[in-house]
Design a protein around this motif. Structure first.
Motif, PDB file in Angstrom:
ATOM      1  N   THR A 261       0.812  -1.217   0.000  1.00  0.00           N
ATOM      2  CA  THR A 261       0.000   0.000   0.000  1.00  0.00           C
ATOM      3  C   THR A 261       0.847   1.269   0.000  1.00  0.00           C
ATOM      4  N   ARG A 262       2.164   1.127   0.008  1.00  0.00           N
ATOM      5  CA  ARG A 262       3.058   2.283   0.023  1.00  0.00           C
ATOM      6  C   ARG A 262       3.633   2.509  -1.367  1.00  0.00           C
ATOM      7  N   PRO A 263       3.934   3.752  -1.697  1.00  0.00           N
ATOM      8  CA  PRO A 263       4.382   4.037  -3.068  1.00  0.00           C
ATOM      9  C   PRO A 263       5.839   3.679  -3.334  1.00  0.00           C
ATOM     10  N   TYR A 264       6.650   3.497  -2.288  1.00  0.00           N
ATOM     11  CA  TYR A 264       8.093   3.382  -2.491  1.00  0.00           C
ATOM     12  C   TYR A 264       8.472   2.103  -3.227  1.00  0.00           C
ATOM     13  N   ILE A 265       7.758   0.995  -2.953  1.00  0.00           N
ATOM     14  CA  ILE A 265       8.134  -0.267  -3.566  1.00  0.00           C
ATOM     15  C   ILE A 265       7.931  -0.239  -5.083  1.00  0.00           C
ATOM     16  N   TYR A 266       7.012   0.592  -5.552  1.00  0.00           N
ATOM     17  CA  TYR A 266       6.758   0.670  -6.984  1.00  0.00           C
ATOM     18  C   TYR A 266       7.805   1.519  -7.711  1.00  0.00           C
ATOM     19  N   LEU A 267       8.564   2.300  -6.962  1.00  0.00           N
ATOM     20  CA  LEU A 267       9.565   3.180  -7.564  1.00  0.00           C
ATOM     21  C   LEU A 267      10.924   2.514  -7.725  1.00  0.00           C
ATOM     22  N   ILE A 268      11.123   1.338  -7.129  1.00  0.00           N
ATOM     23  CA  ILE A 268      12.409   0.648  -7.243  1.00  0.00           C
ATOM     24  C   ILE A 268      12.545   0.101  -8.663  1.00  0.00           C
ATOM     25  N   PRO A 269      13.601   0.434  -9.381  1.00  0.00           N
ATOM     26  CA  PRO A 269      13.751  -0.020 -10.784  1.00  0.00           C
ATOM     27  C   PRO A 269      14.211  -1.469 -10.870  1.00  0.00           C
ATOM     28  N   GLU A 270      13.361  -2.368 -10.430  1.00  0.00           N
ATOM     29  CA  GLU A 270      13.647  -3.799 -10.488  1.00  0.00           C
ATOM     30  C   GLU A 270      12.408  -4.509 -11.033  1.00  0.00           C
ATOM     31  N   PRO A 271      12.556  -5.742 -11.524  1.00  0.00           N
ATOM     32  CA  PRO A 271      11.379  -6.498 -11.983  1.00  0.00           C
ATOM     33  C   PRO A 271      10.373  -6.686 -10.853  1.00  0.00           C
ATOM     34  N   PRO A 272       9.077  -6.633 -11.133  1.00  0.00           N
ATOM     35  CA  PRO A 272       8.057  -6.739 -10.074  1.00  0.00           C
ATOM     36  C   PRO A 272       8.141  -8.054  -9.301  1.00  0.00           C
ATOM     37  N   PHE A 273       8.406  -9.147  -9.997  1.00  0.00           N
ATOM     38  CA  PHE A 273       8.431 -10.442  -9.298  1.00  0.00           C
ATOM     39  C   PHE A 273       9.619 -10.523  -8.344  1.00  0.00           C
ATOM     40  N   GLN A 274      10.746  -9.940  -8.729  1.00  0.00           N
ATOM     41  CA  GLN A 274      11.907  -9.940  -7.841  1.00  0.00           C
ATOM     42  C   GLN A 274      11.642  -9.094  -6.599  1.00  0.00           C
ATOM     43  N   LYS A 275      10.992  -7.962  -6.770  1.00  0.00           N
ATOM     44  CA  LYS A 275      10.637  -7.136  -5.617  1.00  0.00           C
ATOM     45  C   LYS A 275       9.651  -7.870  -4.710  1.00  0.00           C
ATOM     46  N   LEU A 276       8.737  -8.595  -5.306  1.00  0.00           N
ATOM     47  CA  LEU A 276       7.760  -9.329  -4.509  1.00  0.00           C
ATOM     48  C   LEU A 276       8.428 -10.415  -3.671  1.00  0.00           C
ATOM     49  N   LEU A 277       9.366 -11.138  -4.257  1.00  0.00           N
ATOM     50  CA  LEU A 277      10.062 -12.194  -3.514  1.00  0.00           C
ATOM     51  C   LEU A 277      10.864 -11.613  -2.361  1.00  0.00           C
ATOM     52  N   GLN A 278      11.544 -10.508  -2.584  1.00  0.00           N
ATOM     53  CA  GLN A 278      12.308  -9.879  -1.509  1.00  0.00           C
ATOM     54  C   GLN A 278      11.384  -9.342  -0.422  1.00  0.00           C
TER      55      GLN A 278
END
Length: 521
Positions: free
Chosen positions: A377-394
């Motif tokens: 629900t926070r905007p910061y995770i969407y601003l990280i220039p990484e693939p979405p699935f990799q961000k989700l796993l982390q």
């Protein structure tokens, strides 16, 4: 009609009208009635089987479990009064009712009535245990309602005790230390007495603990012992014992109300602080912007010394856990473990299946907690220039670590209580961890499909429905493998199916971080 009586009546009436106009209310009502119907029907069949076989269990075991639950709830709620107090009011009451020309004692009684209704609503989950309570102990609908009432009374008395303790100890560190010391001594004496009785009869530790919980000494334990005396007297037909337990239960709120009304400082200030804190917690949870921190935060080391790109999310969550004083296993998980161990201990003659089913049901609620849900629900995770699935796993990495530790603690404890071999305990650990992965994947699926839904009731309905659907394939495979091969093979196959299904669901929901508007509430 007086102003407070009118306000209470209109609050209840308007709340009922709003509920009747919502489709989610009717959906949840039908679901709850269906579950209650199945529970009440299954209880009669189980009771008939027990009467035809080994017979019903000793009802004092049920009283002992209720004593432990009520005592823990009362102590936990009462001790909150030493930090931030407790409040049965809302911010509307604080802003409009407190300045009104109404005596403070009447306003306090109004708040206590609202608190009592809320406490009784919290105890409604006990109604779903009717099949087990009636089938094992022969307790009917009236006895189950008594259990719900006693649980609600323990929560209610814990809230008013917290308010009184906060008013009495606010501004005095010495008084807070004295109250903590007295509470710790009482709890240690009760625990020591129970352990002494259990070790004195190692041949029958279950019977020893039940005898200790139903002994005259435990009847003096505040609220928990008094309510146990009421339940024990009603279930055994000893009305004198029930009256002796009911008398202090009635006198305690009267005494606390008298003390609050005669204190020099007004309880308005204490209630205002607690109400503002609860309002802040509610608003932050609804917005998902920030997490409410504890009153005292130990910063220690600041900044992230490790992590690049998406991995920074994992180290960020570790830092937030340390600052929020949350270890790998939080307080809710420890309570769930204690309840699971008690359930397993009391029903250890039934084997591993009842304990495994109960632990899995408790796990559904615990998996809902996690920092990754708030991170979406926070905007910061969407601003990280990484693939979405990799961000989700982390983002899920911290929860995986906690689930692994919790699975080991839970199933090793259950295995030791039941005396299971090491191989079966290892299989149960894998099953527990696999269900954690499966339920977390289900939670992720709900966020992907219903992240923008405003009705929290419908979201919870779909959540529990999806958990049931996801658990069906592994359960069917486990039953078939147990019939064809063995129960141990069924456990390993159950874990394999759950892990495979969890990975599949997570992969299908890998784009949940691609569109931020899906998760804004």
């Amino acid at each position: 009609m007086s102003a407070l009586a009118y306000l209470l009546w209109r609050t209840l009436a308007n709340g009922l009208k709003r509920a009747l106009r919502r489709p989610s209310f009717w959906i949840v009502t039908v679901l709850v009635l269906a579950i209650l119907g199945v529970s009440f029907f299954g209880g009669g069949e189980m009771r008939a089987e027990n009467l035809a076989g080994e017979g019903l269990r000793d009802v004092r075991e049920l009283v002992a479990m209720a004593f432990a639950l009520n005592a823990v709830m009362f102590v936990m709620l009462a001790m909150q009064g030493l930090s931030r107090g407790a409040s049965m009011f809302s911010m509307a009451d604080v802003n409009l009712l407190f300045p009104a020309p109404v005596p403070p004692v009447r306003i306090l009684l109004y708040g206590l009535l609202r608190g009592l209704s809320t406490a009784l609503m919290l105890g409604l989950f006990l109604l779903f245990q009717y099949s087990w309570v009636n089938g094992q102990y022969g307790v009917g609908a009236g006895g189950l309602l008594l259990l719900v009432l006693c649980y609600g009374v323990s929560v209610f008395l814990g809230q008013i005790t917290a308010t009184a303790l906060y008013a009495f100890s606010s501004g005095s560190a010495a008084r807070k230390r004295a109250i903590r010391a007295i509470t710790a001594c009482v709890c240690l004496l009760a625990a020591g007495y129970a352990l002494y009785g259990a070790f004195a009869r190692m041949d029958a530790p279950l019977a020893a603990l039940v005898d200790c919980a139903n002994s005259p000494a435990m009847r003096f334990f505040p609220v928990g012992g008094w309510l146990a005396a009421v339940m024990g007297g009603v279930f055994t037909g000893d009305l004198g014992l029930a009256l002796c337990g009911a008398l202090p239960v009635v006198l305690l709120p009267v005494l606390l109300i008298a003390l609050l009304s005669r204190m020099k400082r007004s309880y308005y200030e204490d209630v205002l602080a607690a109400t503002e804190y609860q309002q802040q917690v509610q608003l932050t949870r609804q917005s998902g912007s920030i997490e409410t921190a504890p009153e005292k935060v130990r910063l220690g080391k600041t900044g992230l010394s490790r992590g690049e790109g998406a991995s920074a999310l994992y180290y960020k969550h570790k830092l937030e856990d340390r600052r929020a004083r949350a270890s790998l296993i939080g307080v809710p998980e420890l309570i769930y473990l204690a309840i699971t161990f008690a359930y397993t201990f009391f029903l250890r003659e039934e084997g591993i299946l009842p304990a495994l089913i109960f632990a899995t049901v408790m796990q559904v609620t615990s998996v809902m907690l996690g920092r990754w849900v708030k991170e979406l629900t926070r905007p910061y995770i969407y601003l990280i220039p990484e693939p979405p699935f990799q961000k989700l796993l982390q983002c899920l990495r911290t929860s995986l670590r906690g689930m692994g530790v919790e699975a080991v603690l839970c199933m090793v404890g259950v295995g030791l209580i039941l005396g299971l071999p090491i191989g079966e305990i290892a299989a149960l650990v894998l099953v527990r961890f696999s269900f954690g992965l499966l339920f977390m994947a289900g939670n992720l699926m709900i966020e992907r499909l219903f992240g923008g839904m405003t009705s929290k009731v419908l979201v919870m309905f779909f959540y529990y429905l999806s958990m049931i659907v996801l658990a069906v394939p592994g359960t069917v495979a486990c039953v078939l493998a147990a019939i064809v091969w063995s129960q141990l093979a069924g456990f390993f196959l159950l874990a394999a199916v759950n892990v495979s299904l969890a990975v599949l669901v997570a992969f299908l929901c890998r784009n949940v971080l691609r569109y931020a508007e899906l998760n804004q509430r």
